[in-house]
Write an enzyme that holds these catalytic residues in place. Structure first.
Site, PDB file in Angstrom:
ATOM      1  N   ALA A   5       0.856  -1.191   0.000  1.00 23.48           N
ATOM      2  CA  ALA A   5       0.000   0.000   0.000  1.00 23.48           C
ATOM      3  C   ALA A   5       0.890   1.237   0.000  1.00 23.48           C
ATOM      4  O   ALA A   5       2.087   1.164   0.301  1.00 23.48           O
ATOM      5  CB  ALA A   5      -0.905  -0.006   1.228  1.00 23.48           C
ATOM      6  N   SER A   6       0.313   2.402  -0.326  1.00 27.81           N
ATOM      7  CA  SER A   6       1.144   3.604  -0.346  1.00 27.81           C
ATOM      8  C   SER A   6       1.728   3.873   1.039  1.00 27.81           C
ATOM      9  O   SER A   6       2.837   4.382   1.156  1.00 27.81           O
ATOM     10  CB  SER A   6       0.348   4.813  -0.843  1.00 27.81           C
ATOM     11  OG  SER A   6      -0.837   4.988  -0.099  1.00 27.81           O
ATOM     12  N   GLU A   7       0.993   3.533   2.105  1.00 24.78           N
ATOM     13  CA  GLU A   7       1.535   3.593   3.460  1.00 24.78           C
ATOM     14  C   GLU A   7       0.910   2.505   4.324  1.00 24.78           C
ATOM     15  O   GLU A   7      -0.248   2.109   4.106  1.00 24.78           O
ATOM     16  CB  GLU A   7       1.278   4.953   4.137  1.00 24.78           C
ATOM     17  CG  GLU A   7       2.254   6.045   3.758  1.00 24.78           C
ATOM     18  CD  GLU A   7       1.831   6.813   2.521  1.00 24.78           C
ATOM     19  OE1 GLU A   7       2.637   7.576   1.970  1.00 24.78           O
ATOM     20  OE2 GLU A   7       0.668   6.617   2.093  1.00 24.78           O
ATOM     21  N   THR A   8       1.681   2.045   5.299  1.00 24.95           N
ATOM     22  CA  THR A   8       1.192   1.135   6.336  1.00 24.95           C
ATOM     23  C   THR A   8       1.446   1.786   7.684  1.00 24.95           C
ATOM     24  O   THR A   8       2.534   2.311   7.939  1.00 24.95           O
ATOM     25  CB  THR A   8       1.889  -0.231   6.263  1.00 24.95           C
ATOM     26  OG1 THR A   8       1.568  -0.850   5.012  1.00 24.95           O
ATOM     27  CG2 THR A   8       1.450  -1.146   7.391  1.00 24.95           C
ATOM     28  N   HIS A  10      -4.213   9.284   5.323  1.00 27.46           N
ATOM     29  CA  HIS A  10      -5.163   8.199   5.076  1.00 27.46           C
ATOM     30  C   HIS A  10      -4.897   7.001   5.975  1.00 27.46           C
ATOM     31  O   HIS A  10      -5.835   6.315   6.408  1.00 27.46           O
ATOM     32  CB  HIS A  10      -5.171   7.812   3.587  1.00 27.46           C
ATOM     33  CG  HIS A  10      -4.131   6.826   3.177  1.00 27.46           C
ATOM     34  ND1 HIS A  10      -2.848   7.190   2.857  1.00 27.46           N
ATOM     35  CD2 HIS A  10      -4.182   5.477   3.030  1.00 27.46           C
ATOM     36  CE1 HIS A  10      -2.155   6.121   2.514  1.00 27.46           C
ATOM     37  NE2 HIS A  10      -2.940   5.065   2.618  1.00 27.46           N
TER      38      HIS A  10
END
Length: 295
Positions: free
Chosen positions: A42-45, A73
């Protein structure tokens, strides 16, 4: 290691911005968190590094290629999941502790839709772009003629903000990610955030896209960390009209539509006309699935 996948800024699985959330990260070091974030993709975790206690939630955020100080997000996703699991009460007010500093978060109860998280976004100064506009637009796959010259091109933190005239031009951008990263990285920039005031929905104030190749993400679908600063920018430029005597305005920012992942971010700006003092972003989320990874 249990990793939950949550789509933020939407209630429809597969839309909005996908985040990984690890609720039991107390025993993980930064290297393990980075490995997990790379596998999740994902773009961030977001990693909850300690159980919530006394109204405090401690998070670390990792993109596939690096740790980042704050992610909008992934914060929305985490607070949604904590409320869904009964680990936080909604409504309620909490303190988020992360690398960007302590931030206030409010959980607002919504009928039949769980909770909306309102997050005060970090405030950073606005300065002139260190990269020539012609270079930026060429690497984005556009031209300088697409830029809205009535508004300034500025840098805030590790993000460059570029106003554009038409939504069609925003949708048609096709960045050269590797070359863009090579230009941005020496300047301490992660990405370029483009927006236009020509929106898809009449209720929105801006339509945006974000390209952060330096952190290993070609395009971030719906960027909460950029929406708060954009609200401040629009209020400073008079696009969002704050009262002369001071007050609060709310607006909505569209993002993700160009890549089939539409999301909507609520933005609340507080201050006086031309002098905003604080911005909050608000968003809902939906839990998609849970899986197991080896740290």
């Amino acid at each position: 290691m249990q990793v939950t996948i949550v789509d933020a800024f939407t209630k429809t699985p597969g839309e909005g911005n996908r985040a990984g959330v690890v609720l039991d990260a107390a025993g993980l070091d930064a290297e393990a968190m980075q490995r997990i974030a790379a596998v999740v993709g994902a773009s961030e975790t977001a990693f909850l590094v300690a159980p919530p206690a006394e109204g405090v939630v401690r998070l670390r955020y990792f993109a596939p290629a690096t740790e980042i100080p704050f992610c909008g997000h992934a914060t929305v996703a985490t607070f949604h999941l904590l409320a869904e699991r009964g680990l936080l009460k909604s409504p309620g007010t909490y303190r988020l502790e992360c690398a960007a500093g302590p931030l206030d978060v409010e959980l607002e109860s919504l009928e039949m839709r769980g909770a909306r998280a309102w997050i005060v976004t970090p405030r950073q100064p606005w300065v002139e772009s260190p990269v020539p506009l012609e270079t930026v637009m060429q690497l984005l796959g556009g031209t300088v003629e697409m830029v809205d010259r009535s508004l300034p091109v500025l840098r805030t933190g590790y993000r460059l903000v570029v106003p554009m005239r038409r939504r069609e031009d925003v949708w048609n951008l096709s960045p050269q990610s590797r070359a863009l990263a090579e230009v941005l990285r020496p300047q301490g920039l992660n990405g370029v955030y483009v927006f236009t005031r020509e929106t898809k929905d009449a209720s929105s104030v801006a339509h945006s896209r974000y390209f952060p190749p330096v952190i290993g993400v070609a395009e971030d679908p719906v960027t909460g960390a950029a929406a708060g600063p954009l609200g401040m920018y629009l209020a400073t430029q008079g696009v969002l009209a704050l009262p002369v005597e001071g007050g609060t305005v709310r607006a909505r920012i569209e993002q993700g539509d160009a890549i089939g992942k539409p999301g909507r971010i609520e933005v609340e700006v507080t201050g006086r006309a031309g002098a905003p003092e604080r911005a909050r972003i608000g968003g809902v989320a939906v839990t998609v699935f849970e899986g197991t990874l080896r740290a």
